[in-house]
Design a protein around this motif. Structure first.
Motif, mmCIF file in Angstrom:
data_model
loop_
_atom_site.group_PDB
_atom_site.id
_atom_site.type_symbol
_atom_site.label_atom_id
_atom_site.label_comp_id
_atom_site.label_asym_id
_atom_site.label_seq_id
_atom_site.Cartn_x
_atom_site.Cartn_y
_atom_site.Cartn_z
ATOM 1 N N SER A 22 0.810 -1.219 0.000
ATOM 2 C CA SER A 22 0.000 0.000 0.000
ATOM 3 C C SER A 22 0.843 1.270 0.000
ATOM 4 C CB SER A 22 -0.939 0.003 1.213
ATOM 5 O OG SER A 22 -1.790 -1.124 1.203
ATOM 6 N N GLN A 79 -6.747 -6.150 6.080
ATOM 7 C CA GLN A 79 -6.889 -4.993 5.205
ATOM 8 C C GLN A 79 -7.466 -3.794 5.957
ATOM 9 O OE1 GLN A 79 -5.908 -4.906 1.818
ATOM 10 N NE2 GLN A 79 -6.191 -2.705 2.155
ATOM 11 N N GLU A 83 -5.634 -0.099 6.421
ATOM 12 C CA GLU A 83 -6.291 1.117 5.931
ATOM 13 C C GLU A 83 -6.432 2.155 7.036
ATOM 14 O OE1 GLU A 83 -9.937 -0.299 4.299
ATOM 15 O OE2 GLU A 83 -9.025 -1.027 2.424
#
Length: 436
Positions: A22, A79, A83
């Motif tokens: 990411s 995830q 985030e």
């Protein structure tokens, strides 16, 4: 619950991989699993058995140099955790990234669990010993076995883990005599085994000393802090040795390295292998180390985490700890030891012509300034080297730095009070105020 179970969990690896994909330059995962089994006693009887488990994962990452930290408890999708951390990183200022690199160490487990039946028997034994002598006393307490597994993994090759199992107990003995209420509390924290007989003896000794109430001495007097109460003094020393306090110029020991700061009879240090508060690495994954802070009164070292050490121009001392699970590492201590003296508690008492013994306190002082004014929750008067009774409605005030310079004697009876290993000691320069 062993360290091998946490090391086989793949959540940490998933978080690191997702963070890097990411756009994070670096990431760190801190995991903790704990199992607690307390046994509670109330009014001399077994009241309750409990078992509680907890599990937490903290992800810290850096994207564009900006740190983001998020915490998840139980089962949360990897995830989602990543985030959240990325979103929080946008709110922070960029900082330099300093992580432990290429270190994969499996540390041996510390301590061994004991069955609930053993905890129950220890509790019953201690209470029976107290009430054999003082049947009118009511005892409350808890006996506990705690196991905690810690793992730290980062994107630069760190992977360290271990399991720490500690045993602890606490008893409060309450004695009501007319309108006079007395509460005496004591406890232990150990590995592998607890000593109910020793704990009962310590409480019985204080019940014996409390047979009658006497007026306190007034003015400036020698004060004997037992090992139970002496850690009040060492909290100030710990604050003054904190590298962050040094950077802030808040410690009176700034620029005092190599100089005499307290009594030459005092040596203060940490030991990663000492007692129930031993610790192989800090919360940044840096191995802990034996570190002498003050040697015979002379200041030798401060303690710091990686960021503070970098600002001070020294390496980390392996003292980066999280004040809470969701906090960033900051300078902290895992244990703090005071080198004992050679005199027994009985010998220390004999040295006092007219003074006080402080055994339990209410309140505290300003840790960094050293000024304090405390109410004595449990204390005794000494005259001509003998305890003559318990004092009530008495306060002691003074300054910790002054007290550490005016040490009269240091005991040989060091014991763990929390994570502080301290003996009893006599200090001067303190004032007593009370009702006659």
């Amino acid at each position: 619950m062993g360290s091998e179970n946490l090391s086989q969990d793949t959540l940490a690896e998933q978080l690191l991989e997702l963070a890097v994909k990411s756009g994070a330059e670096a990431a760190e995962v801190y995991q903790s699993r704990s199992l607690s089994r307390p046994v509670f006693f109330e009014t001399n009887r077994l009241k309750q058995l409990e078992t509680s488990q907890s599990e937490g994962t903290a992800l810290r990452l850096w994207r564009n140099g900006r740190p983001g930290l998020t915490v998840a408890y139980g089962s949360v999708p990897a995830q989602t955790i990543v985030e959240r951390a990325l979103a929080l990183s946008q709110l922070n200022k960029p900082e330099s990234i300093d992580l432990v690199k290429n270190s994969r160490t499996s540390y041996p487990d510390l301590g061994k669990p004991v069955p609930l039946e053993t905890l129950v028997n220890w509790g019953k034994q201690a209470i029976a010993l107290i009430r054999d002598t003082y049947p009118e006393v009511l005892c409350n307490g808890d006996w506990e076995c705690d196991s905690e597994t810690t793992r730290i993994v980062n994107s630069q090759g760190l992977d360290s883990f271990y399991t720490d199992t500690t045993l602890s107990c606490y008893i409060a003995a309450e004695w009501v005599r007319g309108d006079d209420f007395l509460s005496i509390a004591d406890g232990q924290t150990q590995r592998d085994i607890l000593d109910p007989e020793k704990l009962a003896h310590q409480i019985l000794q204080r019940l014996d000393w409390s047979q009658q109430n006497v007026p306190p001495p007034m003015g400036r007097i020698p004060v004997l802090f037992t090992s139970k109460a002496a850690d009040m003094l060492w909290g100030t020393a710990q604050a003054a040795l904190n590298g962050k306090r040094i950077l802030e110029l808040a410690s009176p020991w700034v620029e005092r390295l190599g100089k005499l700061v307290i009594s030459p009879a005092l040596t203060l240090y940490q030991n990663p292998q000492a007692g129930p508060y031993s610790c192989p690495f800090d919360d940044e994954g840096t191995p802990t180390t034996l570190l002498v802070f003050i040697q015979e009164g002379i200041l030798q070292n401060y303690y710091c985490d990686r960021a503070t050490g970098q600002q001070l121009g020294i390496k980390t001392t392996g003292n980066g700890f999280r004040p809470s699970f969701g906090s960033y590492p900051t300078p902290g201590l895992f244990n703090f030891l005071i080198q004992p003296g050679s005199a027994s508690l009985e010998d220390l008492i004999k040295e006092i012509d007219d003074g006080l013994i402080v055994d339990q306190i209410l309140g505290s002082g300003d840790a960094i300034s050293g000024d304090f004014s405390i109410n004595i929750d449990l204390g005794y008067r000494v005259k001509n080297g003998q305890i003559i009774g318990r004092v009530k409605d008495t306060m002691v005030a003074g300054n910790v730095y002054t007290a550490m310079k005016q040490l009269v004697a240091l005991g040989s009876d060091a014991d763990w009070n929390g994570s502080c290993y301290t003996p009893s000691l006599i200090v001067e320069g303190l004032s007593a105020i009370g009702k006659t």
